[in-house]
Structures are given as structure tokens and as C-alpha cells.
Design a protein around this motif. Structure first.
Motif, PDB file in Angstrom:
ATOM      1  N   PRO A 176     -64.391 -11.825 -53.708  1.00  0.00           N
ATOM      2  CA  PRO A 176     -63.548 -12.448 -54.732  1.00  0.00           C
ATOM      3  C   PRO A 176     -63.960 -12.016 -56.132  1.00  0.00           C
ATOM      4  CG  PRO A 176     -65.137 -14.037 -53.886  1.00  0.00           C
ATOM      5  CD  PRO A 176     -65.285 -12.794 -53.047  1.00  0.00           C
ATOM      6  N   SER A 177     -62.987 -11.912 -57.018  1.00  0.00           N
ATOM      7  CA  SER A 177     -63.275 -11.603 -58.410  1.00  0.00           C
ATOM      8  C   SER A 177     -63.668 -12.884 -59.133  1.00  0.00           C
ATOM      9  CB  SER A 177     -62.029 -10.998 -59.075  1.00  0.00           C
ATOM     10  OG  SER A 177     -61.019 -11.978 -59.194  1.00  0.00           O
ATOM     11  N   TYR A 178     -63.959 -12.754 -60.436  1.00  0.00           N
ATOM     12  CA  TYR A 178     -64.286 -13.933 -61.226  1.00  0.00           C
ATOM     13  C   TYR A 178     -63.049 -14.805 -61.460  1.00  0.00           C
ATOM     14  CZ  TYR A 178     -62.404 -11.102 -65.066  1.00  0.00           C
ATOM     15  OH  TYR A 178     -61.596 -10.319 -65.856  1.00  0.00           O
ATOM     16  N   ASP A 201     -50.942 -10.398 -50.667  1.00  0.00           N
ATOM     17  CA  ASP A 201     -51.461 -10.449 -52.034  1.00  0.00           C
ATOM     18  C   ASP A 201     -50.392 -11.095 -52.912  1.00  0.00           C
ATOM     19  OD1 ASP A 201     -52.691 -10.127 -54.447  1.00  0.00           O
ATOM     20  OD2 ASP A 201     -52.797  -7.937 -54.389  1.00  0.00           O
ATOM     21  N   VAL A 202     -50.646 -12.356 -53.304  1.00  0.00           N
ATOM     22  CA  VAL A 202     -49.704 -13.094 -54.151  1.00  0.00           C
ATOM     23  C   VAL A 202     -49.900 -12.670 -55.598  1.00  0.00           C
ATOM     24  CG1 VAL A 202     -48.913 -15.379 -54.882  1.00  0.00           C
ATOM     25  CG2 VAL A 202     -49.753 -15.033 -52.543  1.00  0.00           C
ATOM     26  N   SER A 203     -48.807 -12.516 -56.336  1.00  0.00           N
ATOM     27  CA  SER A 203     -48.893 -12.068 -57.726  1.00  0.00           C
ATOM     28  C   SER A 203     -49.652 -13.074 -58.582  1.00  0.00           C
ATOM     29  CB  SER A 203     -47.491 -11.862 -58.304  1.00  0.00           C
ATOM     30  OG  SER A 203     -46.773 -13.092 -58.324  1.00  0.00           O
ATOM     31  N   GLY A 204     -50.337 -12.538 -59.599  1.00  0.00           N
ATOM     32  CA  GLY A 204     -51.014 -13.392 -60.561  1.00  0.00           C
ATOM     33  C   GLY A 204     -52.386 -13.851 -60.092  1.00  0.00           C
ATOM     34  N   HIS A 205     -52.979 -14.740 -60.894  1.00  0.00           N
ATOM     35  CA  HIS A 205     -54.293 -15.314 -60.602  1.00  0.00           C
ATOM     36  C   HIS A 205     -54.243 -16.809 -60.871  1.00  0.00           C
ATOM     37  CE1 HIS A 205     -55.313 -11.057 -61.419  1.00  0.00           C
ATOM     38  NE2 HIS A 205     -56.199 -11.241 -60.463  1.00  0.00           N
ATOM     39  N   GLY A 206     -55.314 -17.473 -60.527  1.00  0.00           N
ATOM     40  CA  GLY A 206     -55.430 -18.892 -60.815  1.00  0.00           C
ATOM     41  C   GLY A 206     -54.943 -19.770 -59.675  1.00  0.00           C
ATOM     42  N   LEU A 329     -56.649  -1.958 -43.429  1.00  0.00           N
ATOM     43  CA  LEU A 329     -55.764  -2.676 -44.340  1.00  0.00           C
ATOM     44  C   LEU A 329     -56.553  -3.051 -45.586  1.00  0.00           C
ATOM     45  CD1 LEU A 329     -54.952  -3.586 -41.219  1.00  0.00           C
ATOM     46  CD2 LEU A 329     -53.276  -4.969 -42.454  1.00  0.00           C
ATOM     47  N   TYR A 330     -55.891  -3.056 -46.737  1.00  0.00           N
ATOM     48  CA  TYR A 330     -56.600  -3.366 -47.984  1.00  0.00           C
ATOM     49  C   TYR A 330     -55.608  -3.878 -49.026  1.00  0.00           C
ATOM     50  CZ  TYR A 330     -54.713   1.135 -49.590  1.00  0.00           C
ATOM     51  OH  TYR A 330     -53.884   2.161 -49.937  1.00  0.00           O
ATOM     52  N   THR A 331     -56.128  -4.548 -50.040  1.00  0.00           N
ATOM     53  CA  THR A 331     -55.298  -4.985 -51.159  1.00  0.00           C
ATOM     54  C   THR A 331     -55.503  -4.035 -52.338  1.00  0.00           C
ATOM     55  OG1 THR A 331     -57.058  -6.515 -51.835  1.00  0.00           O
ATOM     56  CG2 THR A 331     -55.281  -7.413 -50.493  1.00  0.00           C
ATOM     57  N   ASP A 332     -54.615  -4.140 -53.335  1.00  0.00           N
ATOM     58  CA  ASP A 332     -54.668  -3.188 -54.449  1.00  0.00           C
ATOM     59  C   ASP A 332     -55.889  -3.379 -55.346  1.00  0.00           C
ATOM     60  OD1 ASP A 332     -53.994  -5.500 -55.814  1.00  0.00           O
ATOM     61  OD2 ASP A 332     -51.971  -4.840 -56.346  1.00  0.00           O
ATOM     62  N   GLY A 333     -56.658  -4.453 -55.112  1.00  0.00           N
ATOM     63  CA  GLY A 333     -57.910  -4.604 -55.854  1.00  0.00           C
ATOM     64  C   GLY A 333     -58.878  -3.477 -55.594  1.00  0.00           C
ATOM     65  N   VAL A 334     -58.698  -2.768 -54.471  1.00  0.00           N
ATOM     66  CA  VAL A 334     -59.570  -1.634 -54.143  1.00  0.00           C
ATOM     67  C   VAL A 334     -59.232  -0.437 -55.023  1.00  0.00           C
ATOM     68  CG1 VAL A 334     -60.260  -0.003 -52.353  1.00  0.00           C
ATOM     69  CG2 VAL A 334     -59.904  -2.416 -51.766  1.00  0.00           C
ATOM     70  N   VAL A 335     -58.000   0.062 -54.919  1.00  0.00           N
ATOM     71  CA  VAL A 335     -57.637   1.300 -55.621  1.00  0.00           C
ATOM     72  C   VAL A 335     -57.409   1.087 -57.115  1.00  0.00           C
ATOM     73  CG1 VAL A 335     -56.704   2.382 -53.555  1.00  0.00           C
ATOM     74  CG2 VAL A 335     -55.195   0.981 -54.978  1.00  0.00           C
ATOM     75  N   ASP A 384     -60.129  -7.932 -59.751  1.00  0.00           N
ATOM     76  CA  ASP A 384     -59.223  -8.559 -58.787  1.00  0.00           C
ATOM     77  C   ASP A 384     -59.987  -8.688 -57.472  1.00  0.00           C
ATOM     78  OD1 ASP A 384     -56.995  -9.610 -57.598  1.00  0.00           O
ATOM     79  OD2 ASP A 384     -55.736  -7.837 -57.785  1.00  0.00           O
ATOM     80  N   ASP A 385     -59.499  -9.591 -56.606  1.00  0.00           N
ATOM     81  CA  ASP A 385     -60.123  -9.701 -55.291  1.00  0.00           C
ATOM     82  C   ASP A 385     -60.063  -8.361 -54.568  1.00  0.00           C
ATOM     83  OD1 ASP A 385     -60.431 -12.355 -55.841  1.00  0.00           O
ATOM     84  OD2 ASP A 385     -58.817 -13.039 -54.539  1.00  0.00           O
ATOM     85  N   ILE A 386     -61.117  -8.066 -53.831  1.00  0.00           N
ATOM     86  CA  ILE A 386     -61.141  -6.858 -52.996  1.00  0.00           C
ATOM     87  C   ILE A 386     -61.207  -7.312 -51.541  1.00  0.00           C
ATOM     88  CG2 ILE A 386     -62.579  -4.910 -52.269  1.00  0.00           C
ATOM     89  CD1 ILE A 386     -63.177  -4.375 -55.180  1.00  0.00           C
TER      90      ILE A 386
END
Length: 397
Positions: A176-178, A201-206, A329-335, A384-386
Motif C-alpha cells: 500500500p502507498s501512503y 483498481d478504483v479511481s482516486g484515493h482516500g 496480473l498487476y495494477t498501474d501502480g507498478v508501471v 499508488d498501491d502496488i
């Protein structure tokens, strides 16, 4: 509330004059005829401002100022020096030891009132700023606690242990990111032959994004909401919904205006009896199929993001699996991870690493990816979360 002003001066006539001026201006005025008494009364009455003569018997005004500024109870009280000294050096000395202003004797009545009003205004604004800052600090503390709780809820939705499924090796990494994000995934055994896996991966944070993941994790449970399994009209029971049917159902269930959120998603079903994987991809980073004896393939068939209300039909594709084939499988927090120079980790870097380690175990591959990202970033926090999930197919074709 009436402001309190303390006059410290050895001249009785000057004290009386200042008393009358300030009393008429609406202030509560106290007097002290020498330095020690002035320090004592400053501690007793906590005035809002002090008018302090410099030349006095006993301890002079400079020493009184130093002692008041050293004491926790009185250090924040503004001090205006009163003196017949006009040398710039004397004024500078008074300001350097903590004085707020300087009035030269003989003084003008209007000047005294104006300088007193100015310093009291500054004091009140400073106190308001301190109070507001304290409120903001308290609110931020409560917000941090809420975000921490939301992050804990989000992490509780992830698989708590790696399921044992005959014919598959499964591993994952979630860093997880901060910021609280909207990443979530799960692995569900639908029946004795079919295993579903999704990544979202849901848009946004919080908190809003995290709450959408909570809703999705519930609706994607078997037998709930006709999403992962679809009922027959009659006996004998249930039919497994195809990946594109799942995405279509979610697209209808989560229109953009419902939560003001959209999400990307990959949904796939592995059939360990037929040696197949069927998938559909809703604008999510395409999973990578690492062929043991061939080049990698991207699982990129599908459609647009979830939340567009059926503007585009979802496609699905079936692939045959062979012994030691792997799916990543991965989320865009990686790239999209950026280093301190603003450079992106990027797909090319990611794909090259997968090709290099494709014959290693799935655990080794994920560990190498995380090590590579950390090295690239030089230890900076994730923006972002990885999330990474890897599956290795073990069954002979």
C-alpha cells in the motif's frame, strides 16, 4: 473581553499619564514601579501587553525583558519599550532581546494608543492562528486515524492466505502507498474445476475509493447479486457466469454517477480440467501470459472502464495453458511508479524483467519485480498501491 496592560516604570507621573490614556482607550491597566515588582505582577495577572521602561533602579528594562522571555508563562506577552534613549543601537538591542516595539519619550498620546492597538491586534491574530492550527492538527489526526482504519478494512478484504488449488501455484504482493487507494483482488474456487481471479483498481484515493472496494468485494462473492454465479431458471442449480457477463453486470451495477467513481478490472477463469483460461479486461493493465517455451502474450481483450453504462460491449478470449505457463496480473501502480527524477518505471522495464525471470518460480518473479521497483525508486514512497498476483499452471497438457 477587555485587554490587560501592565505599565512598568519608576516614574509615578509617567505611569499616571499612561494609565489615564490607556484607561480612556478602554483597557484594564495595572502598574509596577520597578523591575522585580513588574516581573511578579506579569506572572500574577498575565497581561496581554507590557509597557516597559528601560532605565530603572535595580534591574533595568532590558534585564526584565530577558527574564520575562525566558519564562514559559510570560514569554509570549508582547513588550513595548519606553525610553528617552534615541540611539538606533539601543532600539536594536531592545528588539533583539524580544521587544515588539519601541516608543521614545516624550511620546504623543495618539502614538501610544496606535502602537498598543497594533501590538494587541498582532497578539490576537497570533492566538487565532495558533487555535486554528491546533484545530487543523486535531482534524488531521482524526483523519489519519480514519484513513488508517479504512486501510485496515481494505487489507482485510484481500485473501488472508494462499489457497491450495491442485494444478496451480499462486503468489501475490500488495504494497500500500501512503494514500488509501482502491486496489483489490481475490481468488475464488467456483467449483472443483474452475477458479476465478479478479483484480480491480478504483479511481482516486482516500476513503471513498476504499468504500467502493468494500462494496465490490461483497458483490463478487459467489451466489451474491448474480455476479460470479448466475442462477438457472430452474434446477439443477447454478451456472458459472463468463468473464464478459461479470463485467457487463458490474458495468450496469456501478454507473459512474452512483459513486462518482469508475474502476478498471481484469476477470479471468482458469479451468484446470480443460487447461484453459478465459478472461475479459475492462481497461485494466493487460495481464501477462508468460509462455514457458515461447514469447509472452498480453491478455488485452475486453472493453472500456466499468461505469460507462454499456457504451461498448465487452469481449472475452480463451487461451490454452501448458505446463509451467504463468499469468501475471498487476495494477498501474507498478508501471506508473516514479523515481525522484520523475521517470516512470514503465511497461518496457516491466516486460523485460518478466522475460528475464519467466522460468523462475512465481514467488521469485514477484520478489524480483518488487526488488527492481525499490531499486529504481531509490527508497522513495510509493505514489499508488502496488499490487501483483502471479499464477503458475502445473498441470500437464
Amino acid at each position: 473581553m477587555i485587554d490587560k496592560i501592565l505599565i512598568i516604570d519608576d516614574s509615578e507621573d509617567l505611569r499616571k499619564l499612561l494609565f489615564l490614556i490607556l484607561k480612556k482607550a478602554g483597557y484594564n491597566v495595572m502598574e509596577a514601579n520597578e523591575g522585580k515588582d513588574g516581573i511578579k505582577k506579569a506572572h500574577m495577572f498575565a497581561p496581554d501587553l507590557i509597557l516597559l521602561d528601560i532605565v530603572m533602579p535595580g534591574i533595568d528594562g532590558y534585564e526584565v525583558c530577558v527574564k520575562l522571555k525566558q519564562a514559559e508563562q510570560t514569554k509570549s506577552i508582547p513588550i513595548i519599550f519606553l525610553s528617552a534613549k534615541t540611539d538606533t543601537a539601543d532600539k536594536i538591542k531592545g528588539l533583539e532581546i524580544g521587544g515588539a516595539d519601541y516608543i521614545t519619550k516624550p511620546f504623543d498620546k495618539g502614538e501610544v494608543v496606535a502602537r498598543v492597538q497594533n501590538q494587541l491586534k498582532i497578539r490576537h491574530l497570533t492566538h487565532e492562528l495558533i487555535d486554528k492550527n491546533r484545530e487543523l492538527t486535531d482534524k488531521q489526526k482524526r483523519l489519519d486515524e480514519d484513513l488508517k482504519a479504512a486501510g485496515g478494512i481494505q487489507r482485510s478484504l484481500l485473501p488472508q492466505k494462499i489457497p491450495h488449488i491442485e494444478g496451480l501455484n499462486i503468489a501475490w504482493k500488495f504494497l500500500p502507498s501512503y494514500l488509501i487507494g482502491g486496489d483489490i483482488f481475490n481468488i475464488i474456487q467456483l467449483d472443483e474445476n474452475n477458479i476465478a481471479l479478479y483484480m480491480i483498481d478504483v479511481s482516486g484515493h482516500g476513503v471513498p475509493s476504499a468504500l467502493v472496494t468494500v462494496s465490490l468485494s461483497q458483490i463478487l462473492q459467489p451466489n451474491i447479486g448474480n455476479i460470479t454465479k448466475r442462477k438457472y431458471d430452474g434446477p439443477p442449480g447454478y451456472e458459472i457466469a463468463s468473464p464478459k457477463e461479470v463485467l457487463q453486470a458490474l458495468d450496469a451495477e456501478y454507473p459512474l454517477e452512483r459513486f462518482d467513481k469508475y474502476f478498471t478490472m481484469t476477470y479471468l477463469i482458469i479451468n484446470i480440467r480443460d487447461n484453459t483460461v478465459v478472461y475479459s479486461n475492462a481497461a485494466h493493465p493487460a495481464p501477462v501470459l508468460l509462455r514457458h517455451n515461447s514469447h509472452m502474450e498480453l491478455l488485452d481483450k475486453g472493453g472500456t472502464i466499468i461505469g460507462m453504462g454499456g457504451v461498448m460491449a465487452f469481449e472475452e478470449e480463451q487461451k490454452m495453458l501448458k505446463e509451467r505457463d504463468k499469468i501475471i496480473l498487476y495494477t498501474d501502480g507498478v508501471v506508473e511508479f516514479q523515481n525522484k527524477d520523475g521517470e516512470f518505471y514503465g511497461e518496457e522495464h516491466f516486460y523485460s524483467l518478466l522475460e528475464k525471470f519467466k522460468d523462475e518460480t512465481i514467488d521469485t518473479i514477484l520478489n524480483e519485480i518488487i526488488a527492481s521497483i525499490n531499486k529504481f525508486g531509490g527508497g522513495i514512497e510509493f505514489q499508488d498501491d502496488i499490487t501483483l498476483v502471479g499464477i503458475e499452471y502445473k498441470k500437464n497438457s
